[in-house]
Design an enzyme around this catalytic site. Sequence first.
Site, PDB file in Angstrom:
ATOM      1  N   CYS A 111      -7.118   8.109   2.929  1.00  0.00           N
ATOM      2  CA  CYS A 111      -6.065   7.082   2.892  1.00  0.00           C
ATOM      3  C   CYS A 111      -5.860   6.493   1.495  1.00  0.00           C
ATOM      4  O   CYS A 111      -4.930   5.718   1.287  1.00  0.00           O
ATOM      5  CB  CYS A 111      -6.366   5.976   3.880  1.00  0.00           C
ATOM      6  SG  CYS A 111      -6.657   6.606   5.525  1.00  0.00           S
ATOM      7  N   HIS A 235      -3.060  -0.328   1.708  1.00  0.00           N
ATOM      8  CA  HIS A 235      -3.161   0.661   2.785  1.00  0.00           C
ATOM      9  C   HIS A 235      -3.077  -0.065   4.127  1.00  0.00           C
ATOM     10  O   HIS A 235      -3.679  -1.117   4.319  1.00  0.00           O
ATOM     11  CB  HIS A 235      -4.480   1.423   2.659  1.00  0.00           C
ATOM     12  CG  HIS A 235      -4.762   2.300   3.828  1.00  0.00           C
ATOM     13  ND1 HIS A 235      -3.810   3.128   4.365  1.00  0.00           N
ATOM     14  CD2 HIS A 235      -5.887   2.473   4.581  1.00  0.00           C
ATOM     15  CE1 HIS A 235      -4.332   3.775   5.392  1.00  0.00           C
ATOM     16  NE2 HIS A 235      -5.587   3.386   5.553  1.00  0.00           N
ATOM     17  N   ASN A 265      -1.964   3.297  11.492  1.00  0.00           N
ATOM     18  CA  ASN A 265      -2.538   3.811  10.256  1.00  0.00           C
ATOM     19  C   ASN A 265      -2.086   5.261  10.064  1.00  0.00           C
ATOM     20  O   ASN A 265      -2.501   6.146  10.806  1.00  0.00           O
ATOM     21  CB  ASN A 265      -4.066   3.721  10.347  1.00  0.00           C
ATOM     22  CG  ASN A 265      -4.766   4.233   9.102  1.00  0.00           C
ATOM     23  OD1 ASN A 265      -4.168   4.917   8.265  1.00  0.00           O
ATOM     24  ND2 ASN A 265      -6.033   3.907   8.966  1.00  0.00           N
TER      25      ASN A 265
END
Length: 311
Positions: A111, A235, A265
């Site tokens: 990520c 993020h 996510n």
Amino acid sequence: MNIRGTRITGWGVALPDRVVTNADFEARIDTSDQWITERTGIKERRFGGTTASLAAEAGIRAIKSANLIPEDIDLLVLSTTTPDLTTPATSSLVQNLIGTKGGAFDLNAACAGFVYGLVAASGMIKMGSNKVLLIGSDTLSRITDQDDRSTAILFADGAGAIVLEVDSGTDNILAYDLGVDGSAAPILYCNLGDYMKMEGREVFKRAVRVMVDSSNNVLEKANLTNDDIALMVPHQANIRIIEAANQRLGIPIERTAVVLDRTGNTSSASIPLALADAAESGRLKEGDNILFCGFGAGMTWSSAIVKWTIR
Ligand code: ACO
């Protein structure tokens, strides 16, 4: 002096059509909308597509928004944790779908990958590339056990892209910070052909710590303070992680881009999705300092401060 700096000139996103709400999980596994909302901030997410198809859709939109055509692009960088094939690289499939020129490669820093890609692209521009398409695309639903309530509710699919062009006047990437602590690999990993395994609490704790340390590092390198940051683009993993980090950094949530309530996510896609949402809702003006901050499996982290160059 002819410096080969970098400027952002366009953006684009792609999300699959299928919306999966917390109520959909409630109906299937032992969880509740209340638990998911309170513990993560996520209300819905999107499932579907392939990493290449989403990447190509986002990439084409970004190229259009930069007023370019695919043939103008001389480098394609694709950040992904979920390649469609072991080989060739997913960027090859995307190149074929879009029709970009020059080289293309995949990059995997989980990520944190999109900001790793931003730094790599900016380095390639210094070495001679002129127009780079940077895409973050992931289909995490494919490597998530949809019966495991501790991960199923978090991970989803999507893509976001930006175009980076050489700026011979100035460098708009003011500072960056990249890091990895490989000893933390066991807290979040996925064996080949298997589903992701995660120690959620440990990831949470470390995520807040690395976000704060890495953001402070780039602020110091750029000789800026938290007050100089017009927008933080973190993020999108969990609203509580973002709030905890931002509180320590002294950056209020009003100056933070959040889309995880709608996207979950999406790993490499989460930062460009949040950036595009902020840009499209008029939250950015030319000259604004943006603080990007990612973290992910590895454990990796990455931050950069970038001056927004689009009017
Ligand atoms: N619904 C209801 N209860 C649940 C659920 C769910 N979906 N998931 C877990 N629980 C339960 C647990 O079983 C536990 O029950 P117990 O107390 O009886 O054992 C209880 O809720 C509390 O569990 P915790 O894990 O302590 O809950 P926490 O508040 O830490 O929230 C979460 C869990 C959301 C996973 C959080 O730890 C988190 O967000 N961690 C970071 C995850 C992350 O960001 N990962 C991605 C990194 S980026 C990348 O590389 C992909």
